[in-house]
Design a protein around this motif. Structure first.
Motif, PDB file in Angstrom:
ATOM      1  N   ASP A  70      -0.646 -41.084  15.168  1.00 38.62           N
ATOM      2  CA  ASP A  70      -0.663 -40.952  13.720  1.00 38.62           C
ATOM      3  C   ASP A  70       0.107 -39.685  13.320  1.00 38.62           C
ATOM      4  N   ASP A  71       1.064 -39.821  12.405  1.00 39.17           N
ATOM      5  CA  ASP A  71       1.915 -38.684  12.007  1.00 39.17           C
ATOM      6  C   ASP A  71       1.769 -38.414  10.516  1.00 39.17           C
ATOM      7  N   SER A  72       0.521 -38.488  10.041  1.00 39.04           N
ATOM      8  CA  SER A  72       0.282 -38.446   8.595  1.00 39.04           C
ATOM      9  C   SER A  72      -0.170 -37.090   8.066  1.00 39.04           C
ATOM     10  N   LEU A  73      -0.318 -36.105   8.953  1.00 37.67           N
ATOM     11  CA  LEU A  73      -0.875 -34.822   8.526  1.00 37.67           C
ATOM     12  C   LEU A  73       0.166 -34.018   7.741  1.00 37.67           C
ATOM     13  N   VAL A  74      -0.103 -33.815   6.470  1.00 39.68           N
ATOM     14  CA  VAL A  74       0.810 -33.090   5.581  1.00 39.68           C
ATOM     15  C   VAL A  74       0.059 -31.925   4.948  1.00 39.68           C
ATOM     16  N   LEU A  75       0.694 -30.767   4.889  1.00 44.14           N
ATOM     17  CA  LEU A  75       0.058 -29.587   4.317  1.00 44.14           C
ATOM     18  C   LEU A  75       0.410 -29.455   2.842  1.00 44.14           C
ATOM     19  N   GLU A  76      -0.631 -29.305   2.016  1.00 42.45           N
ATOM     20  CA  GLU A  76      -0.410 -29.070   0.593  1.00 42.45           C
ATOM     21  C   GLU A  76      -0.061 -27.593   0.382  1.00 42.45           C
ATOM     22  N   ILE A  77       0.555 -27.309  -0.745  1.00 46.18           N
ATOM     23  CA  ILE A  77       0.857 -25.912  -1.094  1.00 46.18           C
ATOM     24  C   ILE A  77      -0.449 -25.222  -1.475  1.00 46.18           C
ATOM     25  N   THR A  78      -0.722 -24.087  -0.862  1.00 43.17           N
ATOM     26  CA  THR A  78      -1.963 -23.369  -1.130  1.00 43.17           C
ATOM     27  C   THR A  78      -1.818 -22.469  -2.353  1.00 43.17           C
ATOM     28  N   GLY A  79      -2.937 -22.193  -2.990  1.00 44.19           N
ATOM     29  CA  GLY A  79      -2.942 -21.352  -4.183  1.00 44.19           C
ATOM     30  C   GLY A  79      -2.831 -19.885  -3.826  1.00 44.19           C
ATOM     31  N   PRO A  80      -2.772 -19.019  -4.848  1.00 49.75           N
ATOM     32  CA  PRO A  80      -2.655 -17.577  -4.597  1.00 49.75           C
ATOM     33  C   PRO A  80      -3.915 -17.031  -3.938  1.00 49.75           C
ATOM     34  N   THR A  81      -3.752 -15.972  -3.148  1.00 51.94           N
ATOM     35  CA  THR A  81      -4.889 -15.354  -2.486  1.00 51.94           C
ATOM     36  C   THR A  81      -5.725 -14.574  -3.495  1.00 51.94           C
ATOM     37  N   VAL A  82      -7.014 -14.458  -3.215  1.00 53.98           N
ATOM     38  CA  VAL A  82      -7.927 -13.741  -4.107  1.00 53.98           C
ATOM     39  C   VAL A  82      -7.696 -12.233  -3.979  1.00 53.98           C
ATOM     40  N   ALA A  83      -7.624 -11.551  -5.106  1.00 56.77           N
ATOM     41  CA  ALA A  83      -7.428 -10.099  -5.091  1.00 56.77           C
ATOM     42  C   ALA A  83      -8.628  -9.419  -4.456  1.00 56.77           C
ATOM     43  N   PRO A  84      -8.395  -8.353  -3.700  1.00 55.32           N
ATOM     44  CA  PRO A  84      -9.506  -7.661  -3.043  1.00 55.32           C
ATOM     45  C   PRO A  84     -10.475  -7.056  -4.063  1.00 55.32           C
ATOM     46  N   SER A  85     -11.734  -6.950  -3.638  1.00 53.63           N
ATOM     47  CA  SER A  85     -12.766  -6.389  -4.509  1.00 53.63           C
ATOM     48  C   SER A  85     -12.524  -4.903  -4.751  1.00 53.63           C
ATOM     49  N   LYS A  86     -12.889  -4.425  -5.963  1.00 53.84           N
ATOM     50  CA  LYS A  86     -12.759  -3.006  -6.261  1.00 53.84           C
ATOM     51  C   LYS A  86     -14.053  -2.253  -5.955  1.00 53.84           C
ATOM     52  N   THR A  87     -15.121  -3.013  -5.672  1.00 53.70           N
ATOM     53  CA  THR A  87     -16.391  -2.398  -5.299  1.00 53.70           C
ATOM     54  C   THR A  87     -16.284  -1.819  -3.893  1.00 53.70           C
ATOM     55  N   GLU A  88     -16.748  -0.594  -3.700  1.00 53.19           N
ATOM     56  CA  GLU A  88     -16.679   0.021  -2.384  1.00 53.19           C
ATOM     57  C   GLU A  88     -18.072   0.150  -1.770  1.00 53.19           C
ATOM     58  N   VAL A  89     -18.126   0.024  -0.454  1.00 51.87           N
ATOM     59  CA  VAL A  89     -19.382   0.185   0.280  1.00 51.87           C
ATOM     60  C   VAL A  89     -19.162   1.201   1.389  1.00 51.87           C
ATOM     61  N   ARG A  90     -20.240   1.914   1.742  1.00 58.77           N
ATOM     62  CA  ARG A  90     -20.149   2.946   2.769  1.00 58.77           C
ATOM     63  C   ARG A  90     -20.434   2.346   4.142  1.00 58.77           C
ATOM     64  N   VAL A  91     -19.597   2.710   5.102  1.00 56.09           N
ATOM     65  CA  VAL A  91     -19.778   2.281   6.482  1.00 56.09           C
ATOM     66  C   VAL A  91     -19.914   3.509   7.374  1.00 56.09           C
ATOM     67  N   MET A  92     -21.011   3.551   8.106  1.00 61.28           N
ATOM     68  CA  MET A  92     -21.182   4.600   9.105  1.00 61.28           C
ATOM     69  C   MET A  92     -20.686   4.058  10.441  1.00 61.28           C
ATOM     70  N   VAL A  93     -19.885   4.843  11.125  1.00 60.29           N
ATOM     71  CA  VAL A  93     -19.335   4.427  12.429  1.00 60.29           C
ATOM     72  C   VAL A  93     -19.808   5.401  13.493  1.00 60.29           C
ATOM     73  N   GLU A  94     -20.460   4.844  14.521  1.00 58.34           N
ATOM     74  CA  GLU A  94     -20.939   5.646  15.651  1.00 58.34           C
ATOM     75  C   GLU A  94     -20.178   5.232  16.901  1.00 58.34           C
ATOM     76  N   VAL A  95     -19.623   6.198  17.598  1.00 53.95           N
ATOM     77  CA  VAL A  95     -18.902   5.935  18.850  1.00 53.95           C
ATOM     78  C   VAL A  95     -19.728   6.489  19.994  1.00 53.95           C
ATOM     79  N   VAL A  96     -20.012   5.640  20.981  1.00 57.27           N
ATOM     80  CA  VAL A  96     -20.768   6.052  22.169  1.00 57.27           C
ATOM     81  C   VAL A  96     -19.852   5.899  23.377  1.00 57.27           C
ATOM     82  N   THR A  97     -19.540   7.000  24.047  1.00 55.60           N
ATOM     83  CA  THR A  97     -18.628   6.976  25.190  1.00 55.60           C
ATOM     84  C   THR A  97     -19.348   6.501  26.444  1.00 55.60           C
ATOM     85  N   SER A  98     -18.597   6.342  27.521  1.00 53.82           N
ATOM     86  CA  SER A  98     -19.172   5.879  28.786  1.00 53.82           C
ATOM     87  C   SER A  98     -20.185   6.873  29.345  1.00 53.82           C
ATOM     88  N   SER A  99     -20.051   8.157  28.987  1.00 54.02           N
ATOM     89  CA  SER A  99     -20.987   9.180  29.462  1.00 54.02           C
ATOM     90  C   SER A  99     -22.242   9.275  28.597  1.00 54.02           C
TER      91      SER A  99
END
Length: 425
Positions: free
Chosen positions: A306-335
């Motif tokens: 079957d060779d019927s798979l056709v891609l439609e044109i996609t709409g515009p991407t959603v603009a990123p949110s302006k709301t910000e959230v806090r992320v804490m990042v912890e790095v734990v080394t091998s020691s």
């Protein structure tokens, strides 16, 4: 990165109608198929043979786009594997997937060659040699040169291609199942169980294994039970991203799929929630939803498709949110040493976006990435590496819960603590 990764008619709730017969399920499959095809134009880095394999196993095709992707595989991916071979780097998993992708397009594998030293040999001959190296590594170190997921892929690719798998090679996989060696760290690896199940089922079906057939049957039954026991209350096996391979394996091993099963419904629910936005995830899930497994490649004929798979044109991407959230990042080394950081990111950002913003704050946080079929993964943080060759990786968790997605896929939608820990396996 390997990762990385599933139907249980026997444990499922029973429905009065067969699986995948109603229109909404068919529309879902078509949507996943189109998303996978669409990813060919947006993928970064090398073409993914797993994506090609899933497209070829599907019921609907866009043969022109698939031919173009096949040519990319034969050029770009082929050259990458050749480079690894030249540098004496193990390539078992990617070479196996490459051969499965080519065979799914009914391509003559005998025309594909690689050069090692001054000698040019066929793809499958090279793969057999990779498997011998893996087997020898198990003999003196009790583990493969790569890991049992790639080892299983190698057995599967050779078997599906009609190559007789060395009894000693199959035996190592049987013994690994017997001794519960399919683990990632301390946890059972559903992905590895599934790939080993498909590989050993192919070996059984082929009649290649003559050493001890009863031993082979015992291992297959054990793998099947391990997969069934890994089913969660929501139907997923292991997690959302291992369920596709697990279902493929259970189908290959003869699990009844006449009635709808919890695992199949769980994958449909996840797909409708856009959980499978990563092309690699779709490539392992779509065949399972279509009641197929990688073993179907063995009988692929590529006739009257079957060779019927056709891609439609996609709409515009959603603009990123302006709301910000806090992320804490912890790095734990091998020691065990720790370092803590904090960064504000737009809601909906990926973890990779957050790490990039954090690194730009000049607070001493740095990181490096390597590519994989699942997308980029962390290879070094704050100058410390966690290399696969040393059996180490950077384990990611959010508020103490392990992430099932990579840095480019996991989305930051609330305040949370991300822990990045150098971990052995």
């Amino acid at each position: 990165m390997l990762p990385l990764v599933i139907i249980i008619g026997l444990l499922a709730f029973v429905s009065t109608k067969p699986c995948d017969t109603d229109g909404s399920n068919q529309e879902l499959l078509l949507s996943l198929n189109k998303n996978l095809l669409r990813s060919l134009a947006t993928q970064e880095g090398l073409p993914n043979p797993s994506v090609h394999l899933a497209l070829r196993l599907s019921s609907h095709h866009n043969l022109a786009k698939e031919r173009d992707n096949l040519n990319r595989l034969k050029n770009e991916l082929h050259n990458s594997i050749q480079s690894s071979l030249t540098n004496s780097q193990p390539v078992t998993g990617i070479m196996a997937l490459y051969s499965l992708a080519l065979k799914s397009s009914c391509y003559d594998l005998n025309t594909i060659t690689f050069t090692v030293g001054d000698k040019s040999e066929m793809l499958l001959t090279n793969l057999k040699k990779q498997m011998e190296q893996e087997k020898e590594h198990i003999a003196f170190s009790h583990r493969p040169l790569t890991n049992y997921y790639q080892y299983s892929l190698g057995v599967l690719a050779l078997c599906v291609s009609g190559i007789r798998v060395n009894n000693h090679v199959s035996h190592k996989l049987i013994k690994a199942a017997e001794h519960n060696n399919f683990k990632h760290g301390e946890e059972e690896s559903v992905d590895t169980q599934a790939m080993a199940g498909m590989a050993l089922q192919c070996v059984k079906d082929s009649g290649f294994y003559s050493h001890n057939p009863a031993e082979l049957d015992t291992s297959l039954e054990k793998i099947k039970q391990k997969l069934l026991e890994s089913q969660r209350t929501d139907g997923h096996i292991g997690n959302e991203f291992s369920t596709g391979l697990a279902v493929q394996a259970l189908l290959a091993m003869g699990t009844n799929v006449e009635e709808c099963a919890a695992s199949m419904e769980a994958m449909r629910t996840a797909a409708r929630s856009n959980t499978y936005h990563n092309p690699m995830a779709i490539s392992q899930t779509l065949p399972a939803l279509q009641k197929k497994s990688y073993l179907n490649v063995k009988s692929k004929e590529c006739l009257n498709e079957d060779d019927s798979l056709v891609l439609e044109i996609t709409g515009p991407t959603v603009a990123p949110s302006k709301t910000e959230v806090r992320v804490m990042v912890e790095v734990v080394t091998s020691s065990g040493a720790t370092a803590a950081y904090s960064v504000e990111v737009p809601k909906g950002s990926s973890l990779l976006d957050a790490l990039n913003l954090l690194s730009m704050k000049n607070v001493g946080f740095t990181f490096e990435l390597e590519s994989s079929l699942w997308g980029p993964f962390l290879s070094a943080v704050n100058g410390e590496q966690a290399r696969q060759s040393d059996r180490r990786y950077w384990h990611l968790s959010s508020d103490g819960i392990a992430l099932t997605e990579g840095v480019s896929d996991f989305k930051i939608d609330k305040v949370q603590k991300i822990t990045i820990q150098n971990t052995s396996y």
